[in-house]
Motif scaffolding. Structure first.
Motif, PDB file in Angstrom:
ATOM      1  N   CYS A   1       8.526  -8.519 -13.047  1.00  0.00           N
ATOM      2  CA  CYS A   1       9.649  -8.652 -12.119  1.00  0.00           C
ATOM      3  C   CYS A   1      10.084  -7.296 -11.585  1.00  0.00           C
ATOM      4  CB  CYS A   1      10.822  -9.348 -12.810  1.00  0.00           C
ATOM      5  SG  CYS A   1      10.567 -11.105 -13.121  1.00  0.00           S
ATOM      6  N   GLU A   2      10.116  -6.301 -12.453  1.00  0.00           N
ATOM      7  CA  GLU A   2      10.487  -4.950 -12.028  1.00  0.00           C
ATOM      8  C   GLU A   2       9.493  -4.425 -10.996  1.00  0.00           C
ATOM      9  OE1 GLU A   2      10.605  -2.893 -15.746  1.00  0.00           O
ATOM     10  OE2 GLU A   2      12.650  -3.565 -16.238  1.00  0.00           O
ATOM     11  N   ARG A   3       8.216  -4.711 -11.204  1.00  0.00           N
ATOM     12  CA  ARG A   3       7.195  -4.252 -10.260  1.00  0.00           C
ATOM     13  C   ARG A   3       7.304  -4.990  -8.929  1.00  0.00           C
ATOM     14  NH1 ARG A   3       2.306  -3.936 -14.776  1.00  0.00           N
ATOM     15  NH2 ARG A   3       2.882  -1.874 -15.564  1.00  0.00           N
ATOM     16  N   LEU A   4       7.597  -6.272  -8.972  1.00  0.00           N
ATOM     17  CA  LEU A   4       7.797  -7.025  -7.741  1.00  0.00           C
ATOM     18  C   LEU A   4       8.943  -6.440  -6.927  1.00  0.00           C
ATOM     19  CD1 LEU A   4       7.444  -9.508  -5.853  1.00  0.00           C
ATOM     20  CD2 LEU A   4       8.966 -10.763  -7.402  1.00  0.00           C
ATOM     21  N   MET A   5      10.017  -6.071  -7.600  1.00  0.00           N
ATOM     22  CA  MET A   5      11.214  -5.601  -6.910  1.00  0.00           C
ATOM     23  C   MET A   5      11.103  -4.157  -6.424  1.00  0.00           C
ATOM     24  SD  MET A   5      13.197  -8.220  -6.845  1.00  0.00           S
ATOM     25  CE  MET A   5      14.888  -7.652  -6.588  1.00  0.00           C
ATOM     26  N   ASN A   6      10.108  -3.431  -6.900  1.00  0.00           N
ATOM     27  CA  ASN A   6       9.924  -2.036  -6.484  1.00  0.00           C
ATOM     28  C   ASN A   6       8.779  -1.947  -5.479  1.00  0.00           C
ATOM     29  OD1 ASN A   6      11.796  -0.058  -8.060  1.00  0.00           O
ATOM     30  ND2 ASN A   6      11.160  -1.577  -9.587  1.00  0.00           N
ATOM     31  N   VAL A   7       9.084  -2.330  -4.256  1.00  0.00           N
ATOM     32  CA  VAL A   7       8.088  -2.468  -3.195  1.00  0.00           C
ATOM     33  C   VAL A   7       7.354  -1.162  -2.920  1.00  0.00           C
ATOM     34  CG1 VAL A   7       7.830  -2.918  -0.716  1.00  0.00           C
ATOM     35  CG2 VAL A   7       9.278  -4.401  -2.124  1.00  0.00           C
ATOM     36  N   ASN A   8       8.029  -0.034  -3.022  1.00  0.00           N
ATOM     37  CA  ASN A   8       7.392   1.243  -2.700  1.00  0.00           C
ATOM     38  C   ASN A   8       6.211   1.565  -3.611  1.00  0.00           C
ATOM     39  OD1 ASN A   8       9.240   1.639  -0.652  1.00  0.00           O
ATOM     40  ND2 ASN A   8      10.546   3.020  -1.817  1.00  0.00           N
ATOM     41  N   ASP A   9       6.117   0.888  -4.753  1.00  0.00           N
ATOM     42  CA  ASP A   9       5.007   1.126  -5.680  1.00  0.00           C
ATOM     43  C   ASP A   9       3.835   0.186  -5.448  1.00  0.00           C
ATOM     44  OD1 ASP A   9       6.544   3.084  -6.925  1.00  0.00           O
ATOM     45  OD2 ASP A   9       7.311   1.721  -8.462  1.00  0.00           O
ATOM     46  N   TRP A  10       3.984  -0.779  -4.544  1.00  0.00           N
ATOM     47  CA  TRP A  10       2.924  -1.775  -4.365  1.00  0.00           C
ATOM     48  C   TRP A  10       1.601  -1.160  -3.926  1.00  0.00           C
ATOM     49  CZ3 TRP A  10       5.149  -6.670  -1.444  1.00  0.00           C
ATOM     50  CH2 TRP A  10       6.121  -7.263  -2.245  1.00  0.00           C
ATOM     51  N   GLY A  11       1.664  -0.174  -3.038  1.00  0.00           N
ATOM     52  CA  GLY A  11       0.438   0.440  -2.542  1.00  0.00           C
ATOM     53  C   GLY A  11      -0.387   1.044  -3.665  1.00  0.00           C
ATOM     54  N   GLU A  12       0.286   1.733  -4.557  1.00  0.00           N
ATOM     55  CA  GLU A  12      -0.405   2.334  -5.692  1.00  0.00           C
ATOM     56  C   GLU A  12      -0.943   1.253  -6.631  1.00  0.00           C
ATOM     57  OE1 GLU A  12       0.521   5.473  -9.349  1.00  0.00           O
ATOM     58  OE2 GLU A  12       1.873   5.345  -7.629  1.00  0.00           O
ATOM     59  N   LEU A  13      -0.178   0.183  -6.790  1.00  0.00           N
ATOM     60  CA  LEU A  13      -0.613  -0.905  -7.662  1.00  0.00           C
ATOM     61  C   LEU A  13      -1.816  -1.643  -7.083  1.00  0.00           C
ATOM     62  CD1 LEU A  13       2.830  -2.455  -8.697  1.00  0.00           C
ATOM     63  CD2 LEU A  13       1.248  -1.267 -10.218  1.00  0.00           C
ATOM     64  N   ALA A  14      -1.770  -1.947  -5.776  1.00  0.00           N
ATOM     65  CA  ALA A  14      -2.820  -2.747  -5.141  1.00  0.00           C
ATOM     66  C   ALA A  14      -4.024  -1.905  -4.740  1.00  0.00           C
ATOM     67  CB  ALA A  14      -2.260  -3.469  -3.917  1.00  0.00           C
ATOM     68  N   GLY A  15      -3.777  -0.624  -4.465  1.00  0.00           N
ATOM     69  CA  GLY A  15      -4.880   0.275  -4.153  1.00  0.00           C
ATOM     70  C   GLY A  15      -5.457   0.152  -2.761  1.00  0.00           C
ATOM     71  N   LEU A  16      -4.678  -0.381  -1.801  1.00  0.00           N
ATOM     72  CA  LEU A  16      -5.206  -0.478  -0.447  1.00  0.00           C
ATOM     73  C   LEU A  16      -4.139  -0.099   0.572  1.00  0.00           C
ATOM     74  CD1 LEU A  16      -7.671  -1.117   1.222  1.00  0.00           C
ATOM     75  CD2 LEU A  16      -7.012  -3.522   1.234  1.00  0.00           C
ATOM     76  N   SER A  17      -3.359  -1.064   1.038  1.00  0.00           N
ATOM     77  CA  SER A  17      -2.294  -0.763   2.008  1.00  0.00           C
ATOM     78  C   SER A  17      -1.155   0.001   1.340  1.00  0.00           C
ATOM     79  CB  SER A  17      -1.749  -2.063   2.605  1.00  0.00           C
ATOM     80  OG  SER A  17      -2.774  -2.771   3.280  1.00  0.00           O
ATOM     81  N   ALA A  18      -0.359   0.679   2.172  1.00  0.00           N
ATOM     82  CA  ALA A  18       0.832   1.367   1.688  1.00  0.00           C
ATOM     83  C   ALA A  18       2.060   0.581   2.133  1.00  0.00           C
ATOM     84  CB  ALA A  18       0.888   2.792   2.234  1.00  0.00           C
ATOM     85  N   PHE A  19       3.058   0.493   1.254  1.00  0.00           N
ATOM     86  CA  PHE A  19       4.267  -0.276   1.522  1.00  0.00           C
ATOM     87  C   PHE A  19       5.482   0.635   1.371  1.00  0.00           C
ATOM     88  CE2 PHE A  19       1.017  -3.078  -0.061  1.00  0.00           C
ATOM     89  CZ  PHE A  19       1.135  -4.236   0.686  1.00  0.00           C
ATOM     90  N   GLN A  20       6.393   0.555   2.354  1.00  0.00           N
ATOM     91  CA  GLN A  20       7.612   1.352   2.317  1.00  0.00           C
ATOM     92  C   GLN A  20       8.804   0.442   2.568  1.00  0.00           C
ATOM     93  OE1 GLN A  20       8.457   4.792   1.759  1.00  0.00           O
ATOM     94  NE2 GLN A  20      10.476   3.807   1.764  1.00  0.00           N
ATOM     95  N   LEU A  21       9.777   0.505   1.655  1.00  0.00           N
ATOM     96  CA  LEU A  21      10.991  -0.282   1.799  1.00  0.00           C
ATOM     97  C   LEU A  21      11.927   0.403   2.786  1.00  0.00           C
ATOM     98  CD1 LEU A  21      12.386  -2.830   0.659  1.00  0.00           C
ATOM     99  CD2 LEU A  21      13.516  -1.340  -1.000  1.00  0.00           C
ATOM    100  N   ILE A  22      12.449  -0.396   3.727  1.00  0.00           N
ATOM    101  CA  ILE A  22      13.350   0.083   4.773  1.00  0.00           C
ATOM    102  C   ILE A  22      14.606  -0.769   4.730  1.00  0.00           C
ATOM    103  CG2 ILE A  22      13.612   0.524   7.242  1.00  0.00           C
ATOM    104  CD1 ILE A  22      11.296   2.114   6.119  1.00  0.00           C
ATOM    105  N   ASP A  23      15.784  -0.149   4.789  1.00  0.00           N
ATOM    106  CA  ASP A  23      17.003  -0.945   4.719  1.00  0.00           C
ATOM    107  C   ASP A  23      17.317  -1.593   6.064  1.00  0.00           C
ATOM    108  OD1 ASP A  23      18.309   0.939   6.326  1.00  0.00           O
ATOM    109  OD2 ASP A  23      19.459   1.802   4.684  1.00  0.00           O
ATOM    110  N   SER A  24      18.392  -2.362   6.115  1.00  0.00           N
ATOM    111  CA  SER A  24      18.717  -3.122   7.320  1.00  0.00           C
ATOM    112  C   SER A  24      19.081  -2.239   8.503  1.00  0.00           C
ATOM    113  CB  SER A  24      19.862  -4.097   7.025  1.00  0.00           C
ATOM    114  OG  SER A  24      21.010  -3.397   6.569  1.00  0.00           O
TER     115      SER A  24
END
Length: 202
Positions: free
Chosen positions: A42-65
Motif C-alpha cells: 500500500c505504501e508503494r502504491l501511494m508513493n507514485v514517484n517511486d513507480w518508475g524505479e519499481l517498474a523499470g521502464l516509464s518514469a512517473f511524477q506526482l503533480i498536485d492540483s
C-alpha cells in the motif's frame, strides 16, 4: 472476503475498446506476515514517484492540483505525469497525463483493500480540455492492493482503452495511434506486471 470489483465501484464496466487485467499474488506464512506485505504494498502504491524505479521502464511524477511537482503520498485530484519511452505528446508538453479520480480503502470481514483509479486528462496548466494521453479519456486504470486472509494481491485493471486519435495535433494523432496499437497488442502488460510484482516484493 472482498472480491467483487463492482462492489467497490473502483473498476468501471467495460463498454468499448480493450481491457487488461494484471494480477500478482503472494502468500504470507502467517496472517501477520501477510499484513506486513499488504502494508508495504500500500505504501508503494501511494508513493507514485517511486513507480518508475519499481517498474523499470516509464518514469512517473506526482503533480498536485495546481500543476506543481510534489514528493508525498498521492491524493484524489492529483495528476500523474508519465514519461514513456519514445516521443511524448505535444498536448502534454512531452508527457502523458492522468488524473487521480478516486482512492478507496475498504475493510470487511477482517480483509482489506486499497484501490486507486486514474483517467487520461488534459495537461494541468493547459487551456485545452484535450486528453494529453495516448488513450481517450473514456479509459481508466485501477490499481488495487488486496488482503484476503494470508494472501495479498496487487492488481492493475485497464478498461475502455481506445487510442486517442482525435487529438488536435497531427503529430499527436500519429503518435497516439502507434502507442495505442502497441498497448492493444499487449506491450504495456510487461510494465504493469513488473510494477504489481514490485509492489509485493521484499
Amino acid at each position: 472476503m472482498i472480491t467483487d470489483e463492482n462492489e467497490n465501484n473502483l473498476i468501471p464496466v467495460q463498454h468499448e475498446g480493450s481491457r487488461m487485467d494484471v494480477v500478482e499474488k503472494r502468500s504470507g506464512e502467517t496472517k501477520e506476515e501477510a499484513a506486513n506485505i499488504f502494508k508495504r504494498a500500500c505504501e508503494r502504491l501511494m508513493n507514485v514517484n517511486d513507480w518508475g524505479e519499481l517498474a523499470g521502464l516509464s518514469a512517473f511524477q506526482l503533480i498536485d492540483s495546481s500543476g506543481v511537482r510534489v514528493n508525498r503520498e498521492v491524493k484524489e485530484g492529483d495528476y500523474i505525469r508519465i514519461d514513456i519511452p519514445g516521443p511524448g505528446t505535444v498536448a502534454g508538453m512531452g508527457y502523458d497525463w492522468v488524473r487521480v479520480e478516486e482512492i478507496k480503502s475498504v475493510e470487511e470481514n477482517g480483509n482489506s483493500l486499497l484501490g486507486m483509479r486514474v483517467r487520461p486528462c488534459a495537461h494541468p496548466v493547459s487551456d485545452s480540455q484535450e486528453a494529453a494521453h495516448f488513450l481517450k479519456d473514456a479509459a481508466t486504470s485501477t490499481f488495487i492492493i488486496r488482503l484476503n486472509g494470508s494472501e495479498v494481491s496487487a492488481e492493475e485493471h485497464g478498461r475502455n482503452e481506445i487510442a486517442n486519435t482525435d487529438a488536435e495535433k497531427l503529430l499527436d494523432k500519429g503518435r497516439n495511434f502507434m502507442v495505442g496499437v502497441a498497448a492493444k497488442l499487449g506491450l504495456s502488460y510487461p510494465q504493469w506486471k513488473s510494477l504489481v510484482k514490485a509492489f509485493l516484493s521484499d
